[in-house]
Motif scaffolding. Structure first.
Motif, PDB file in Angstrom:
ATOM      1  N   VAL A  35       0.828  -1.204   0.000  1.00 43.60           N
ATOM      2  CA  VAL A  35       0.000   0.000   0.000  1.00 43.60           C
ATOM      3  C   VAL A  35       0.864   1.257   0.000  1.00 43.60           C
ATOM      4  O   VAL A  35       0.620   2.207  -0.763  1.00 43.60           O
ATOM      5  N   VAL A  36       1.887   1.299   0.843  1.00 43.90           N
ATOM      6  CA  VAL A  36       2.756   2.469   0.878  1.00 43.90           C
ATOM      7  C   VAL A  36       3.521   2.609  -0.427  1.00 43.90           C
ATOM      8  O   VAL A  36       3.707   3.723  -0.935  1.00 43.90           O
ATOM      9  N   GLY A  37       3.928   1.499  -1.018  1.00 44.58           N
ATOM     10  CA  GLY A  37       4.613   1.562  -2.313  1.00 44.58           C
ATOM     11  C   GLY A  37       3.738   2.177  -3.383  1.00 44.58           C
ATOM     12  O   GLY A  37       4.199   2.998  -4.196  1.00 44.58           O
ATOM     13  N   ASP A  38       2.465   1.807  -3.399  1.00 43.62           N
ATOM     14  CA  ASP A  38       1.548   2.389  -4.375  1.00 43.62           C
ATOM     15  C   ASP A  38       1.338   3.883  -4.105  1.00 43.62           C
ATOM     16  O   ASP A  38       1.300   4.693  -5.032  1.00 43.62           O
ATOM     17  N   GLN A  39       1.186   4.256  -2.817  1.00 44.30           N
ATOM     18  CA  GLN A  39       0.994   5.671  -2.513  1.00 44.30           C
ATOM     19  C   GLN A  39       2.220   6.493  -2.877  1.00 44.30           C
ATOM     20  O   GLN A  39       2.112   7.629  -3.370  1.00 44.30           O
ATOM     21  N   LEU A  40       3.414   5.929  -2.682  1.00 48.43           N
ATOM     22  CA  LEU A  40       4.628   6.631  -3.078  1.00 48.43           C
ATOM     23  C   LEU A  40       4.689   6.812  -4.597  1.00 48.43           C
ATOM     24  O   LEU A  40       5.088   7.876  -5.090  1.00 48.43           O
ATOM     25  N   ALA A  41       4.305   5.771  -5.343  1.00 50.76           N
ATOM     26  CA  ALA A  41       4.311   5.868  -6.801  1.00 50.76           C
ATOM     27  C   ALA A  41       3.378   6.985  -7.266  1.00 50.76           C
ATOM     28  O   ALA A  41       3.719   7.775  -8.163  1.00 50.76           O
ATOM     29  N   GLU A  42       2.214   7.074  -6.660  1.00 50.14           N
ATOM     30  CA  GLU A  42       1.250   8.115  -7.033  1.00 50.14           C
ATOM     31  C   GLU A  42       1.736   9.495  -6.591  1.00 50.14           C
ATOM     32  O   GLU A  42       1.573  10.490  -7.318  1.00 50.14           O
ATOM     33  N   TYR A  43       2.347   9.560  -5.421  1.00 46.35           N
ATOM     34  CA  TYR A  43       2.903  10.817  -4.905  1.00 46.35           C
ATOM     35  C   TYR A  43       4.012  11.321  -5.829  1.00 46.35           C
ATOM     36  O   TYR A  43       4.044  12.498  -6.201  1.00 46.35           O
ATOM     37  N   TYR A  44       4.914  10.430  -6.219  1.00 44.20           N
ATOM     38  CA  TYR A  44       5.980  10.810  -7.139  1.00 44.20           C
ATOM     39  C   TYR A  44       5.404  11.220  -8.493  1.00 44.20           C
ATOM     40  O   TYR A  44       5.905  12.147  -9.140  1.00 44.20           O
ATOM     41  N   GLY A  45       4.351  10.544  -8.926  1.00 41.97           N
ATOM     42  CA  GLY A  45       3.719  10.913 -10.188  1.00 41.97           C
ATOM     43  C   GLY A  45       3.171  12.330 -10.152  1.00 41.97           C
ATOM     44  O   GLY A  45       3.308  13.088 -11.125  1.00 41.97           O
ATOM     45  N   LEU A  46       2.542  12.705  -9.046  1.00 42.05           N
ATOM     46  CA  LEU A  46       2.039  14.067  -8.897  1.00 42.05           C
ATOM     47  C   LEU A  46       3.180  15.081  -8.933  1.00 42.05           C
ATOM     48  O   LEU A  46       3.049  16.162  -9.521  1.00 42.05           O
ATOM     49  N   ILE A  47       4.306  14.754  -8.318  1.00 35.22           N
ATOM     50  CA  ILE A  47       5.443  15.673  -8.293  1.00 35.22           C
ATOM     51  C   ILE A  47       6.047  15.814  -9.690  1.00 35.22           C
ATOM     52  O   ILE A  47       6.394  16.934 -10.116  1.00 35.22           O
ATOM     53  N   THR A  48       6.177  14.714 -10.415  1.00 29.66           N
ATOM     54  CA  THR A  48       6.748  14.806 -11.759  1.00 29.66           C
ATOM     55  C   THR A  48       5.828  15.586 -12.696  1.00 29.66           C
ATOM     56  O   THR A  48       6.298  16.362 -13.539  1.00 29.66           O
ATOM     57  N   HIS A  49       4.518  15.407 -12.564  1.00 29.75           N
ATOM     58  CA  HIS A  49       3.605  16.219 -13.366  1.00 29.75           C
ATOM     59  C   HIS A  49       3.700  17.686 -12.953  1.00 29.75           C
ATOM     60  O   HIS A  49       3.711  18.585 -13.819  1.00 29.75           O
ATOM     61  N   LEU A  50       3.771  17.969 -11.657  1.00 30.57           N
ATOM     62  CA  LEU A  50       3.977  19.332 -11.186  1.00 30.57           C
ATOM     63  C   LEU A  50       5.257  19.910 -11.785  1.00 30.57           C
ATOM     64  O   LEU A  50       5.281  21.063 -12.247  1.00 30.57           O
ATOM     65  N   ASP A  51       6.316  19.123 -11.800  1.00 21.88           N
ATOM     66  CA  ASP A  51       7.583  19.561 -12.384  1.00 21.88           C
ATOM     67  C   ASP A  51       7.405  19.972 -13.850  1.00 21.88           C
ATOM     68  O   ASP A  51       7.963  20.980 -14.297  1.00 21.88           O
ATOM     69  N   SER A  52       6.616  19.207 -14.595  1.00 21.11           N
ATOM     70  CA  SER A  52       6.400  19.545 -16.007  1.00 21.11           C
ATOM     71  C   SER A  52       5.697  20.888 -16.153  1.00 21.11           C
ATOM     72  O   SER A  52       5.978  21.658 -17.085  1.00 21.11           O
TER      73      SER A  52
END
Length: 486
Positions: A247-264
Motif C-alpha cells: 500500500v505504501v509503495g503504491d501511494q509513493l508511486a502516485e505521490y511521485y507521479g504528482l510531483i513529476t507532473h507538477l515539475d512539467s
C-alpha cells in the motif's frame, strides 16, 4: 513644482520601479524535502526543478515551524506571507501586512493563482489581480473549485476547473507572464495543490512509477511505535493499519507521479518566463508549505515533527543569486518574506520573526541559526542543532533523541541512554528558550500523562471522501496499477 518637473519626477519613479526585480513564487503543497532529483533522489524525475537548482541557490534545511491543528498548510502559508511565527498571528492574517500587500504599496503589480487557505479578505488585500484561485485546503485535482478577480474588484462565482490542477494554475501563471507589460515590476504567487492528496496523477505519470516503483523510505514502519496524539487524523486515514509495503509503495508511486507532473508544469512556466522580456530580471522562489510522511515512521501525514514532514525544499534563483550553490543553515519559510524585501529594496514591516537569507549566498555569514524549533499543537515539540535532535511528547511524557549525523532518518532513539542524560537536559533548556522566542506557551510536562502504548493493528478508519473515486479509477480503469496486477 511645475508640470515639467512633476513629469520628470514621475518618470524617474517609474524607471526605478521598472528596474526592481520581479518576483515569482512557485509553491507546492505537501512536498517532502527529499523529492528533487538534483538534491540526491535518483528515483524521482524532476528535470525542471533540477535545472532550477542548477541555476539557483538551495537551502537544504528549510522548515515549516509547525501548526496548531491538522491543516498544517494554513499556518505555513500565513508565516510565508507575514514573516512571523504562527504563534503570534491569526491564521486569517487579520491585522498583519502581507507580502503581496507590502509589495503592492511599493509599486508592484501583484497576481495570484492557486490555493489560498487563509481567508478571502487577506487574499483581496494582497493581490490586484488573480485567476483560477482556490479558497480552501484541498480538492479533487480534476474538479478544482476556482474563482477569478473580476474587473469590479469582486471575486467571480465559483466554477469547476476543466483541467488538472497543476496545469490549470500553470495556465493562469503563463497567461499573466505573457501579458504583463514592463511599466511595473510584478509579484506573481503560484500556489499549486499538488502533490497533496487525492493522489490521482494523470495516467502517464502514474504508469512511470508503477513500472519503476521508488523504494520505501529508509524509516518505513508498519505503525508508529507509540501514541503521538494524532494517530487517527484525516491524513492517517488514507491507508489501513498496519501499513504494508504494497500500500505504501503504491501511494509513493502516485505521490511521485504528482510531483513529476507538477515539475512539467513548473517547466512550462519557466520556459514562458525565459522567452519573454522578464527573463533577466525575475527572482524565482520554489518551495512547499511542508513535507509529508508517506510511510515514514508508520505515518502518512504531515502532523508530526520528523524531518520528512516539517522540512521543505527551498530554492532561490535570479539576478545576483549564485548558481548551483547550497547551504545547510537552518531556515524557515517565514524567512522568504524578509529575504525578498532585501532583494528588491523594500523595508519589511517591524516585528517580523524571519531573517534575510541573502547574506548566506553572498558569503557574509556561514549560518544564521545554530538550531531550529518545530511544533505540532501541544502534542509534539522538537529542537535540533547540527548534530542532535530532541522531540518531546508532553501528553505521554515521552522523549526521542536522535544523532542526526549517524541517524539522519531518525530511527534510533537515544533518549533513555544514561550517557545522554545531560544532552537531553541541555536540549530541553534550548527548547524552552525557543518557546519563549516564538511565543509558544504549551507546557513540556503535564500532570497525569496518558499511556503511550498503542496498537493500531486491524484498525481501518473512515475512508477519505476522495478515496472511492481513486479506488474506482485505479483498479477498474487503470491497467498498470501494481495492486491490480497481483
Amino acid at each position: 513644482m511645475n508640470a515639467s518637473k512633476l513629469a520628470i519626477a514621475f518618470l524617474l519613479v517609474a524607471t526605478v520601479r521598472a528596474e526592481q526585480p520581479n518576483i515569482l513564487i512557485l509553491f507546492a503543497d505537501d512536498q517532502r524535502p527529499d523529492t528533487i532529483a538534483a538534491h540526491g533522489n535518483p528515483y524521482i524525475r524532476t528535470p525542471n526543478l533540477d535545472r532550477l537548482v542548477a541555476q539557483g541557490y538551495s537551502f537544504r534545511r528549510a522548515y515549516c515551524m509547525g501548526a496548531q491543528g491538522g491543516a498544517v498548510c494554513v499556518p505555513s502559508r500565513a508565516m510565508l506571507n507575514t514573516g512571523k511565527s504562527f504563534f503570534r498571528i491569526p491564521m486569517t492574517m487579520e491585522g498583519e501586512t502581507t507580502l503581496g500587500q507590502l509589495l503592492g504599496r511599493n509599486g508592484y503589480a501583484t497576481f495570484a493563482t492557486g490555493k489560498w487557505h487563509n481567508g478571502r479578505e487577506s487574499w483581496l488585500r494582497s493581490f490586484q489581480s488573480g485567476r483560477s484561485v482556490m479558497f480552501g485546503g484541498m480538492s479533487n485535482h480534476v474538479k478544482v473549485p476556482i474563482q477569478d478577480l473580476g474587473a469590479d474588484g469582486d471575486l467571480t462565482p465559483v466554477r469547476e476547473g476543466v483541467r488538472f490542477s497543476s496545469t490549470l494554475f500553470a495556465d493562469a501563471a503563463i497567461d499573466f507572464l505573457r501579458n504583463h507589460g514592463e511599466e511595473r515590476p510584478f509579484f506573481a504567487y503560484v500556489a499549486f495543490t499538488a502533490p497533496h492528496d487525492p493522489r490521482n496523477p494523470l495516467p502517464k505519470y502514474r504508469r512511470m512509477y508503477y513500472r519503476n516503483p521508488p523504494p520505501l523510505p529508509p524509516n518505513f514502519a508498519p505503525q508508529h511505535p507509540f501514541d503521538n496524539g494524532h494517530m487517527s487524523g484525516r491524513d492517517e486515514n488514507l491507508g489501513p493499519w498496519p501499513r504494508t509495503e504494497l500500500v505504501v509503495g503504491d501511494q509513493l508511486a502516485e505521490y511521485y507521479g504528482l510531483i513529476t507532473h507538477l515539475d512539467s508544469q513548473v517547466g512550462r512556466i519557466l520556459r514562458e518566463l525565459e522567452s519573454g522580456p522578464h527573463a533577466e530580471n525575475t527572482i524565482v522562489v520554489y518551495t512547499a508549505d511542508h513535507g509529508l510522511a508517506v510511510g515514514s515512521h508508520g505515518l502518512l501525514g504531515k502532523q508530526n515533527v520528523y524531518e520528512h514532514s516539517m522540512g521543505a525544499p527551498l530554492v532561490f534563483s535570479g539576478p545576483g543569486i549564485p548558481e548551483g550553490g547550497e547551504s545547510s543553515t537552518f531556515c524557515y519559510l517565514l524567512d522568504i518574506f524578509p529575504t525578498l524585501c532585501s532583494l528588491v529594496g523594500v523595508d519589511p514591516p517591524p516585528g517580523i520573526d524571519g531573517l534575510d537569507l541573502s547574506p548566506v549566498w553572498k558569503g557574509e555569514v556561514a549560518s544564521l541559526r545554530d538550531s531550529v524549533f518545530t511544533s505540532f499543537r501541544d502534542l509534539m515539540k522538537a529542537v535540533r542543532d547540527h548534530r542532535w535532535k530532541l522531540i518531546r511528547y508532553p501528553k505521554v511524557d515521552h522523549a526521542q533523541l536522535f544523532d542526526m549525523e549517524a541517524d539522519p532518518h531518525e530511527t534510533t532513539n537515544l533518549a533513555d541512554d544514561p550517557s545522554q542524560e545531560g544532552r537531553v537536559a541541555e536540549l530541553t533548556g534550548l527548547m524552552r528558550e525557543w518557546q519563549a522566542r516564538v511565543g509558544d506557551n504549551h507546557p513540556l510536562v503535564v500532570q497525569d500523562p496518558s499511556p503511550k502504548g498503542i496498537d493500531m493493528t486491524g484498525r481501518v478508519q473512515t475512508r477519505d471522501r476522495w478515496q472511492p473515486a481513486w479506488i474506482f479509477e485505479k483498479y477498474f480503469e487503470e491497467p498498470f496499477g501494481r495492486l491490480s496486477s497481483r
